[in-house]
Design a protein around this motif. Structure first.
Motif, PDB file in Angstrom:
ATOM      1  N   ARG A  96       1.108  -0.971   0.101  1.00  0.00           N
ATOM      2  CA  ARG A  96       0.165   0.043  -0.028  1.00  0.00           C
ATOM      3  C   ARG A  96       1.009   1.027   0.074  1.00  0.00           C
ATOM      4  O   ARG A  96       1.975   1.181   0.327  1.00  0.00           O
ATOM      5  CB  ARG A  96      -0.756  -0.139   0.948  1.00  0.00           C
ATOM      6  N   TRP A 120       3.374  -8.481   5.761  1.00  0.00           N
ATOM      7  CA  TRP A 120       2.022  -8.942   5.218  1.00  0.00           C
ATOM      8  C   TRP A 120       1.816 -10.358   4.840  1.00  0.00           C
ATOM      9  O   TRP A 120       0.794 -10.838   5.264  1.00  0.00           O
ATOM     10  CB  TRP A 120       1.702  -7.982   3.940  1.00  0.00           C
ATOM     11  N   SER A 421     -11.729  -7.374  -5.486  1.00  0.00           N
ATOM     12  CA  SER A 421     -10.464  -7.164  -6.029  1.00  0.00           C
ATOM     13  C   SER A 421     -10.030  -8.793  -6.523  1.00  0.00           C
ATOM     14  O   SER A 421     -10.632  -9.648  -6.260  1.00  0.00           O
ATOM     15  CB  SER A 421      -9.542  -6.571  -5.147  1.00  0.00           C
ATOM     16  N   CYS A 427      -9.611  -9.516  -1.104  1.00  0.00           N
ATOM     17  CA  CYS A 427     -10.360  -9.306   0.102  1.00  0.00           C
ATOM     18  C   CYS A 427     -10.073 -10.879   1.002  1.00  0.00           C
ATOM     19  O   CYS A 427     -10.358 -11.779   0.178  1.00  0.00           O
ATOM     20  CB  CYS A 427     -11.712  -8.926  -0.067  1.00  0.00           C
TER      21      CYS A 427
HETATM   22  C1  HEM Z   1     -19.367  -7.221   0.835  1.00  0.00           C
HETATM   23  C2  HEM Z   1     -18.254  -7.388   1.288  1.00  0.00           C
HETATM   24  C3  HEM Z   1     -16.930  -6.959   1.054  1.00  0.00           C
HETATM   25  C4  HEM Z   1     -16.372  -6.584   0.003  1.00  0.00           C
HETATM   26  C5  HEM Z   1     -17.125  -5.918  -1.263  1.00  0.00           C
HETATM   27  C6  HEM Z   1     -14.751  -6.473   0.223  1.00  0.00           C
HETATM   28  C7  HEM Z   1     -13.827  -5.800  -0.742  1.00  0.00           C
HETATM   29  C8  HEM Z   1     -12.575  -5.641  -0.241  1.00  0.00           C
HETATM   30  C9  HEM Z   1     -11.397  -4.946  -1.510  1.00  0.00           C
HETATM   31  C10 HEM Z   1     -11.956  -4.304  -2.750  1.00  0.00           C
HETATM   32  C11 HEM Z   1     -10.323  -5.150  -0.670  1.00  0.00           C
HETATM   33  C12 HEM Z   1      -9.115  -4.466  -1.220  1.00  0.00           C
HETATM   34  C13 HEM Z   1      -8.170  -5.778  -1.822  1.00  0.00           C
HETATM   35  C14 HEM Z   1      -6.902  -5.393  -2.592  1.00  0.00           C
HETATM   36  O1  HEM Z   1      -6.284  -4.395  -2.207  1.00  0.00           O
HETATM   37  O2  HEM Z   1      -6.772  -5.989  -3.742  1.00  0.00           O
HETATM   38  C15 HEM Z   1     -10.580  -5.751   0.798  1.00  0.00           C
HETATM   39  C16 HEM Z   1      -9.505  -5.943   1.621  1.00  0.00           C
HETATM   40  C17 HEM Z   1      -9.747  -6.532   2.658  1.00  0.00           C
HETATM   41  N1  HEM Z   1     -10.768  -7.029   3.357  1.00  0.00           N
HETATM   42 FE1  HEM Z   1     -12.752  -7.063   2.562  1.00  0.00          FE
HETATM   43  N2  HEM Z   1     -14.560  -6.728   1.347  1.00  0.00           N
HETATM   44  C18 HEM Z   1     -15.557  -7.156   2.153  1.00  0.00           C
HETATM   45  C19 HEM Z   1     -15.913  -7.863   3.374  1.00  0.00           C
HETATM   46  C20 HEM Z   1     -15.010  -8.164   4.175  1.00  0.00           C
HETATM   47  C21 HEM Z   1     -14.922  -9.058   5.231  1.00  0.00           C
HETATM   48  C22 HEM Z   1     -16.176  -9.582   5.819  1.00  0.00           C
HETATM   49  C23 HEM Z   1     -13.883  -9.065   6.049  1.00  0.00           C
HETATM   50  C24 HEM Z   1     -13.570  -9.640   7.310  1.00  0.00           C
HETATM   51  C25 HEM Z   1     -12.861 -10.297   7.782  1.00  0.00           C
HETATM   52  C26 HEM Z   1     -12.989  -8.310   5.150  1.00  0.00           C
HETATM   53  C27 HEM Z   1     -11.535  -7.921   5.311  1.00  0.00           C
HETATM   54  C28 HEM Z   1     -10.558  -7.457   4.473  1.00  0.00           C
HETATM   55  C29 HEM Z   1      -9.381  -7.408   5.114  1.00  0.00           C
HETATM   56  C30 HEM Z   1      -8.695  -7.599   6.195  1.00  0.00           C
HETATM   57  C31 HEM Z   1      -8.753  -6.572   3.722  1.00  0.00           C
HETATM   58  C32 HEM Z   1      -7.230  -6.294   3.730  1.00  0.00           C
HETATM   59  C33 HEM Z   1      -6.388  -7.509   2.897  1.00  0.00           C
HETATM   60  C34 HEM Z   1      -4.825  -7.325   2.849  1.00  0.00           C
HETATM   61  O3  HEM Z   1      -4.512  -6.097   2.646  1.00  0.00           O
HETATM   62  O4  HEM Z   1      -4.335  -8.467   2.799  1.00  0.00           O
HETATM   63  N3  HEM Z   1     -13.525  -7.962   3.913  1.00  0.00           N
HETATM   64  N4  HEM Z   1     -11.764  -6.084   0.742  1.00  0.00           N
END
Ligand code: HEM
Length: 481
Positions: A96, A120, A421, A427
């Motif tokens: 990031r 990470w 993504s 995610c």
């Molecule tokens: C409709 C529900 C959700 C959508 C549309 C969504 C979408 C996203 C997107 C677009 C990213 C960015 C990924 C990237 O940088 O390529 C992300 C990252 C992330 N999401 Fe979700 N998310 C959702 C639900 C959740 C839930 C339920 C959790 C619970 C654990 C969560 C935890 C995370 C975490 C911790 C990241 C950072 C991942 C990393 O940097 O390795 N998300 N999410």
């Protein structure tokens, strides 16, 4: 010459240099809108930045450049280039951007969502493993329990004939799933009882995200340097300490009787993992990520579901009939029914397509000069994936502005349906989110006919924020039994 004159001349010089560099740099091959000195495009993104960026993509190309303050930013709206960058060349674009807000909130990038590659990778595998173990154990139990509590709450509104405002109830539903899975905690649906969680966790998180939303000039104008960190701290430190205090207390409580061989929840698994350094900072950072990224995201998708069902009664009826035929007299829809209810699942996919709650994903940065797909990228560039633009591109979708779940019945559109993504850093909560959304959607459809409070169409305009959501609205609930 006085100090004031020197300062004015310096600022004018910097502004002219910045204007020249951003607009007329001879090595710049990408097109883009005219950039203001110092601010670049920061002041022209408007209330709905993903729409502005989509308009600019139509004018300057699906890969174009702008400047967010001092950061050269490449905006990508082409699914083929997205795959090249986010999947095939992941290691160049894994991190990031280093911004003061991310740095302060993650205590120096000790978490999952903003940490750099080496840490990470480590933290991601801890969370990934913890999720897999939970999956085998009892995710279904948490989902079923929270869904029953939500339906019970809805029944009270249906019985009294009172208008049901879904937003806060859905937030509690998603929050409770995360709280119970991660910490074995739960918030009561009765207002007031949840004082501690609400005051120490949810409200501070909401306030922090409001302040530190996309495009805070303090993050992007390098000349502000240490002043930025000072001001950001000033704005968020009270809330930051409330959240950290809440999580630290849970950490101490869990430490007292954690059994590595028999973890009670995700937090026990995170606590008992090994870290290369700064163990406590990482534990607090990861758990704070779970709550901030895991609550509003699923809840807002469900909020859109209520809107689209009110505005499309024929679609709601079709899904209800599908579920009724499959579930029969069982009275409850389970995750195992998903495979036999493709239309209901198509509704979920269509909601995530037409209204992705994170339309610009979370930015990445480029860690070396390179050329990909004929485009130049430079070390330090910020990368933005415009999910919304891909989801509304007429090259890939027929009538992209219309809500048509049927489009997912014959084709899963995997190449350009990307709400979570893609690639190794997509995610981490994808499966949990899809499970909880399905359980809620299918059971709500099975139990209630939903109509808008006024009988009119509900305004589907987005409000940009931590998640992109509709304006608040109420619905009427009619029992299906
Ligand atoms: C409709 C529900 C959700 C959508 C549309 C969504 C979408 C996203 C997107 C677009 C990213 C960015 C990924 C990237 O940088 O390529 C992300 C990252 C992330 N999401 Fe979700 N998310 C959702 C639900 C959740 C839930 C339920 C959790 C619970 C654990 C969560 C935890 C995370 C975490 C911790 C990241 C950072 C991942 C990393 O940097 O390795 N998300 N999410």
């Amino acid at each position: 010459m006085g100090l004031i004159s020197i300062a004015i001349i310096t600022i004018v010089f910097l502004a002219i240099y910045s204007f020249y560099k951003k607009n007329f740099d001879p090595k710049e091959k990408l097109k883009g809108p005219l950039q203001l000195p110092i601010f670049g495009s920061l002041l022209s993104l408007g209330k709905l930045p993903h729409h502005t960026l989509m308009r600019w993509a139509n004018k300057y190309g699906k890969v174009f450049r702008l400047y967010m303050g001092d950061y050269r930013t490449v905006v990508v709206s082409d699914p083929v280039m997205i795959r090249e960058i986010w999947v095939k060349n992941f290691e160049i674009f894994s991190d990031r951007p280093h911004l003061p807000t991310f740095e302060y909130l993650s205590d120096g990038y000790h978490d999952l969502s903003s940490s750099d590659y080496t840490l990470w990778k480590h933290n991601r595998s801890i969370v990934g493993n913890a999720f897999s173990k939970m999956k085998l154990k009892n995710v279904g139990t948490h989902l079923d329990r929270q869904c029953k509590l939500l339906l019970k709450r809805m029944k009270e509104f249906q019985d009294s004939g009172e208008v049901f405002y879904p937003r806060n109830h859905l937030k509690k539903f998603s929050l409770n799933i995360i709280l119970s899975m991660v910490f074995s905690e739960e918030v009561s649906y009765d207002e007031g009882v949840s004082g501690r969680v609400l005051e120490q966790l949810i409200k501070p998180m909401d306030r922090i995200f409001e302040l530190s939303g996309t495009g805070n000039p303090l993050d992007f104008i390098k000349i502000l340097g240490p002043v930025s960190m000072f001001l950001i701290k000033l704005m968020v430190q009270k809330d930051y300490h409330l959240i950290k205090g809440y999580l630290s207390q849970l950490y101490e409580e869990h430490l007292k009787n954690v059994d590595p061989n028999n973890p009670r929840d995700l937090f026990d698994q995170i606590i008992t993992s090994e870290y290369p350094s700064a163990k406590e900072k990482n534990i607090l950072g990861i758990s704070s990520d779970m709550i901030s990224a895991g609550t509003d995201t699923s809840a807002t998708t469900l909020f859109w579901f209520f809107l689209y069902m009110c505005n499309n009664p024929h679609i709601q009826e079709k899904a209800y009939n599908e579920i009724k035929d499959i579930v029969g007299s069982d009275k409850e829809v389970l995750l195992s029914h998903r495979i036999s209810t493709p239309y209901t699942y198509a509704i979920i996919k269509e909601i995530l397509r037409i209204r992705p709650i994170g339309p610009l994903s979370i930015p990445r940065s480029c860690n070396e000069d390179c050329q990909i797909g004929g485009f130049e990228f430079y070390k330090g560039d910020q990368l933005i994936m415009n999910i919304f633009a891909v989801h509304h591109d007429e090259q890939y979708w027929t009538e992209p502005d219309r809500f048509i779940p049927e489009r997912f019945l014959s084709n899963n559109h995997a190449e350009y349906w990307i709400p979570f993504s893609i690639g190794p850093r997509n995610c981490v909560g994808l499966n949990l989110a899809l499970d909880e959304i399905y359980i809620a959607v299918a059971n709500i459809l099975f139990n209630y006919k939903i109509t808008s409070e006024s009988g009119n169409l509900i305004d589907d305009t987005e409000v940009f924020g931590l998640t992109t959501h509709p304006n608040d609205f109420g619905v009427k609930l009619e029992s299906r039994f």
